[in-house]
Design an enzyme around this catalytic site. Structure first.
Site, PDB file in Angstrom:
ATOM      1  N   ASP A  98      32.200  -8.850  49.867  1.00 15.46           N
ATOM      2  CA  ASP A  98      31.228  -9.338  50.839  1.00 15.46           C
ATOM      3  C   ASP A  98      31.886 -10.310  51.807  1.00 15.46           C
ATOM      4  O   ASP A  98      32.601 -11.226  51.389  1.00 15.46           O
ATOM      5  CB  ASP A  98      30.078 -10.052  50.123  1.00 15.46           C
ATOM      6  N   ASP A 200      27.772  -9.279  55.769  1.00 12.89           N
ATOM      7  CA  ASP A 200      26.420  -9.816  55.692  1.00 12.89           C
ATOM      8  C   ASP A 200      25.909 -10.194  57.087  1.00 12.89           C
ATOM      9  O   ASP A 200      26.611 -10.880  57.849  1.00 12.89           O
ATOM     10  CB  ASP A 200      26.424 -11.043  54.772  1.00 12.89           C
ATOM     11  N   GLU A 255      25.720  -5.224  57.736  1.00  9.47           N
ATOM     12  CA  GLU A 255      24.276  -5.377  57.599  1.00  9.47           C
ATOM     13  C   GLU A 255      23.698  -5.658  58.983  1.00  9.47           C
ATOM     14  O   GLU A 255      24.053  -6.643  59.624  1.00  9.47           O
ATOM     15  CB  GLU A 255      23.950  -6.518  56.631  1.00  9.47           C
ATOM     16  N   HIS A 331      20.784  -5.664  46.081  1.00 11.98           N
ATOM     17  CA  HIS A 331      20.416  -6.985  45.564  1.00 11.98           C
ATOM     18  C   HIS A 331      19.274  -7.627  46.338  1.00 11.98           C
ATOM     19  O   HIS A 331      18.699  -8.619  45.891  1.00 11.98           O
ATOM     20  CB  HIS A 331      21.633  -7.909  45.616  1.00 11.98           C
ATOM     21  N   ASP A 332      18.936  -7.079  47.516  1.00 14.47           N
ATOM     22  CA  ASP A 332      17.827  -7.589  48.328  1.00 14.47           C
ATOM     23  C   ASP A 332      16.592  -6.694  48.253  1.00 14.47           C
ATOM     24  O   ASP A 332      15.627  -6.924  48.989  1.00 14.47           O
ATOM     25  CB  ASP A 332      18.246  -7.699  49.799  1.00 14.47           C
TER      26      ASP A 332
END
Length: 561
Positions: A98, A200, A255, A331-332
């Site tokens: 990440d 991210d 993202e 994870h979101d």
């Protein structure tokens, strides 16, 4: 140079905090991941994406980073991570990490120094603004986690910008020194063997330097992630590509929360040299009531027609202009069988039905830990949830605005909360689901004795074995990588059906996303010469007298030419 290995890949996402605890302190760790590498490899996947492992106060579960080059002690050491990378490579698994560089933790040395004065080396590493003459904040922007996007710093006597938690100040990407430090840390991890990056909220790194008021309601986020938000966004991302991604042949998936397919083409078109893929949020809003005053907490049943429309737009728009990143869980996100499927009578069927829809599209599928065994949402009480977003939004909508009742907010949390995907991985039916002998950092889903890796492997209805078949199909059949896409029955609210065609080869994917038994002949012309490639009801062929499309049934059907 770009090998484009990711076009043939399926990527497995590991949320380290909840994956496997090797030292029994309640937190998952690197040695726990290393112990499970053979399991991950057994699924047939090609790469592992690791959520942040860096030093962090854990205000936002590791996305508030205090040191980009050091592993947080709760996960182990840098040497543990280097060993993980090496052992993964020995198994033929690539490692994606990440990159979280829209902002840092307020505990990061850069911010600690920046807050000291307006004229030191670090002073413009972040976005600082004076209060307005009346003492109010620089503008009316709101944070994604509710409240103002500005926080007063007493030491510096200015406000700093934070798109997310107060403890996550945004970096100033206008400063070339900041950008070079980001590229340096990317090179550092490349030197340790990292193969690519999940970036991210990368579309938020450029800010409108005029800092205008939000024309909408004060206190709402300022179109975060939208192309209009940052005029230099494409310039900055192209620079990342030029400085790091292209020279070191590193895969990238960004993202891009507000992106629609037309926006994505600008980000992933190879000629523009920016990103390989982006994650959109658009298809994840099909259970959000349009125009609701409580944002994502105004929920509705999944709109399957909308899901088909959105995914098809992405398939059509990016064909020959870029590449899709395919996901339903991470994870979101909540667990799909609970969110959009039937996690009781048809848990196996609905889990595998949605998997079939996703994995037969053109793009790179991402599988989130536990997705491959059909993990479900836990029906927790509000006090059990850990997520900073849920807690701040509860204060905003339930307590302050009183626009949603506590009961309705809890119902929404059960459906869509980020925490639904963050419960510990369910390995077996022993204490704490085999995740840890200590009390885990977050509650284990109460259904762990029924749903776990060990039990799934022993079941005649193994979700993981179905995933293995899907992944093998992608590896062995170019039609799923290169074939054209054509949506069938676009207005049907229960069935997702489409064709993939490559040369003389044609596959039809028919997936019933409902509890109803339907007439298969409405969706598929059964021919004696054709064959079933894959079925989650374990059909090997279609009999002319058996024309029922069963609840949550998924069929991949090849028409012989």
């Amino acid at each position: 140079m770009n090998s484009e290995w990711w076009k043939n890949a399926v990527i497995y996402q590991v949320y380290p905090k909840s994956f496997n605890d090797s030292d029994n302190d309640g937190y998952g760790d690197l040695n726990g991941i290393i112990a499970k590498l053979p399991y991950i490899k057994s699924l047939g996947v090609d790469a592992i994406w690791l959520n942040p492992l860096y030093v962090s106060p854990q205000v936002d579960n590791g996305y508030d980073i205090a040191d980009y080059r050091t592993v947080d002690p709760r996960f182990g050491t840098n040497e543990d991570l280097y060993r993980l990378i090496d052992q993964a490579h020995q198994l033929g698994l690539k490692i994606i990490m990440d990159l979280v560089v829209n902002g840092t933790s307020d505990q990061h040395e850069w911010f600690q120094e920046s807050a000291k004065s307006k004229d030191n080396y670090f002073s413009d590493y972040y976005i600082w603004k004076d209060a307005q003459p009346d003492g109010s904040e620089p503008n009316n922007w709101g944070s994604n986690f509710s409240g103002s996007a500005w926080e007063w710093n007493e030491q510096r006597q200015q406000h700093y910008l934070h798109y997310y938690a107060i403890e996550q100040p945004d970096l100033n990407w206008e400063n070339p020194r900041v950008r070079q430090l980001v590229y340096d840390l990317m090179r550092f991890w490349k030197a340790k063997g990292v193969d690519g990056w999940r970036m991210d909220i990368i579309t938020s790194i450029s800010k409108n330097q005029e800092f205008p008021d939000n024309p909408g309601q004060a206190g709402e986020k300022y179109v975060v992630g939208n192309q209009d938000n940052g005029p230099r966004m494409h310039e900055f991302i192209h620079e990342i590509n030029r400085e790091v991604l292209a020279p070191f042949d590193m895969m990238s998936v960004g993202e891009a929360p507000a992106s629609k397919s037309i926006d994505a083409r600008q980000l992933v078109d190879p000629e523009r040299q920016e990103l390989d893929m982006v994650f959109t949020f658009q298809h994840m809003h099909i259970d959000r009531k349009p125009g609701g005053q409580n944002g994502r907490w105004d929920v509705q049943p999944a709109d399957i027609v909308a899901l088909k429309k959105i995914l098809s737009e992405w398939q059509d728009s990016l064909r020959d202009h870029g590449w899709n990143a395919l996901y339903f869980e991470n994870h979101d996100r909540a667990r799909t069988p609970s969110r959009w499927g039937n996690d009781q009578e048809y848990r196996y069927e609905s889990a595998t039905a949605f998997a079939t829809v996703l994995h037969c599209l053109q793009g790179t599928p991402f599988v989130y830990q536990g997705e491959e065994i059909g993990m479900t949402n836990p029906d927790f009480a509000l006090s059990d949830y850990e997520d900073v977003e849920l807690r701040t939004n509860y204060d905003k909508f339930v307590k302050t605005r009183q626009t949603i009742s506590e009961a309705d907010f809890l119902k929404a949390a059960h459906q869509i909360s980020r925490d639904n995907g963050r419960t510990p991985m369910q390995w077996d039916d022993s204490q704490n689901a085999g995740f840890s002998e200590a009390e885990p950092w977050f509650k284990v889903n109460p259904r762990y004795s029924e749903i776990n890796v060990k039990k799934d492997q022993q079941s005649s209805k193994s979700v993981a074995n179905y995933y293995r078949q899907l992944i093998e199909l992608r590896h062995q059949n170019l039609i799923l990588r290169d074939g054209t896409y054509h949506l069938l029955a676009p207005e049907d609210p229960r069935v997702f059906s489409y064709e993939r065609v490559l040369g003389r080869q044609k596959w039809t994917i028919v997936v019933n996303l409902s509890n109803d038994q339907l007439d298969l002949q409405q969706y598929l012309a059964v021919k004696e010469t054709s064959k079933v490639v894959l079925s989650n009801y374990q059909r090997t062929k279609l009999e002319s007298e058996d024309q029922a499309l069963r609840p949550w049934e998924a069929l991949v059907y090849e028409e012989q030419q």
